[in-house]
Design an enzyme around this catalytic site. Structure first.
Site, PDB file in Angstrom:
ATOM      1  N   GLN A  68       0.847  -1.196   0.000  1.00 51.92           N
ATOM      2  CA  GLN A  68       0.000   0.000   0.000  1.00 51.92           C
ATOM      3  C   GLN A  68       0.883   1.247   0.000  1.00 51.92           C
ATOM      4  O   GLN A  68       1.066   1.895   1.023  1.00 51.92           O
ATOM      5  CB  GLN A  68      -0.894  -0.029   1.248  1.00 51.92           C
ATOM      6  CG  GLN A  68      -1.920   1.056   1.300  1.00 51.92           C
ATOM      7  CD  GLN A  68      -3.037   0.822   0.316  1.00 51.92           C
ATOM      8  OE1 GLN A  68      -3.615  -0.249   0.273  1.00 51.92           O
ATOM      9  NE2 GLN A  68      -3.351   1.829  -0.452  1.00 51.92           N
ATOM     10  N   PHE A  69       1.443   1.612  -1.167  1.00 52.80           N
ATOM     11  CA  PHE A  69       2.356   2.753  -1.229  1.00 52.80           C
ATOM     12  C   PHE A  69       1.672   4.062  -0.864  1.00 52.80           C
ATOM     13  O   PHE A  69       2.325   5.010  -0.455  1.00 52.80           O
ATOM     14  CB  PHE A  69       3.031   2.858  -2.604  1.00 52.80           C
ATOM     15  CG  PHE A  69       2.199   3.537  -3.651  1.00 52.80           C
ATOM     16  CD1 PHE A  69       2.350   4.900  -3.880  1.00 52.80           C
ATOM     17  CD2 PHE A  69       1.274   2.832  -4.396  1.00 52.80           C
ATOM     18  CE1 PHE A  69       1.585   5.542  -4.848  1.00 52.80           C
ATOM     19  CE2 PHE A  69       0.511   3.458  -5.349  1.00 52.80           C
ATOM     20  CZ  PHE A  69       0.661   4.818  -5.587  1.00 52.80           C
ATOM     21  N   THR A  70       0.345   4.118  -0.948  1.00 51.14           N
ATOM     22  CA  THR A  70      -0.349   5.368  -0.620  1.00 51.14           C
ATOM     23  C   THR A  70      -0.272   5.716   0.867  1.00 51.14           C
ATOM     24  O   THR A  70      -0.596   6.831   1.256  1.00 51.14           O
ATOM     25  CB  THR A  70      -1.827   5.338  -1.078  1.00 51.14           C
ATOM     26  OG1 THR A  70      -2.497   4.268  -0.425  1.00 51.14           O
ATOM     27  CG2 THR A  70      -1.915   5.178  -2.593  1.00 51.14           C
TER      28      THR A  70
END
Length: 144
Positions: A78-80
């Site tokens: 989940q890079f966000t």
């Protein structure tokens, strides 16, 4: 590393209409490698999450770990989670580069499994649909 950990009674992730991972009781772990992170942070995050006492004991108190309940983990990249929200459009410059993020995501998963926690995964970099039943609800944010 940064993680959002949710205690779940079940969770699954679907990519292109196919379920790539699903679990029963345990933890949904949204994980993000930050720029500059190393395997040391991935190992520390895995150890921290494995020891979190967020499952109910016989008295109904949060006093048991995922290891104590023999639960599973669904691990989703989940890079966000690295979003810089100072403006109206999020920036992601603090996230690890994709190659580093993938390497650390895989290392984190390997460490979780090595600690004795059965784990399922999403697909790194894919557009994923995550389904869960949050138990409690219990949701924690962890930065290491």
């Amino acid at each position: 590393m940064r993680a959002v950990v949710q205690r779940v009674s079940q969770a699954s992730v679907t990519v292109d209409g196919a379920v790539t991972g699903s679990i029963g009781p345990g933890l949904l772990i949204l994980i993000c490698a930050m720029a500059g992170d190393t395997e040391t942070q991935a190992e520390a995050m895995a150890a921290k999450i494995a020891k979190l006492r967020i499952f109910k004991d016989e008295a109904g108190k949060m006093n048991r770990s995922i290891l104590d309940i023999a639960g599973s983990a669904l691990i989703v990249s989940q890079f966000t989670l690295a979003a810089d929200l100072r403006g109206n459009r999020p920036g992601f410059s603090t996230a690890a580069a994709p190659a580093d993020g993938k390497r650390l995501y895989d290392h984190f998963t390997t460490r979780i499994k090595a600690l004795g926690i059965p784990a399922a995964n999403g697909i790194f970099g894919a557009n994923m649909a995550v389904s869960l039943t949050n138990d409690g609800p219990v949701t924690l944010c962890i930065d290491l």
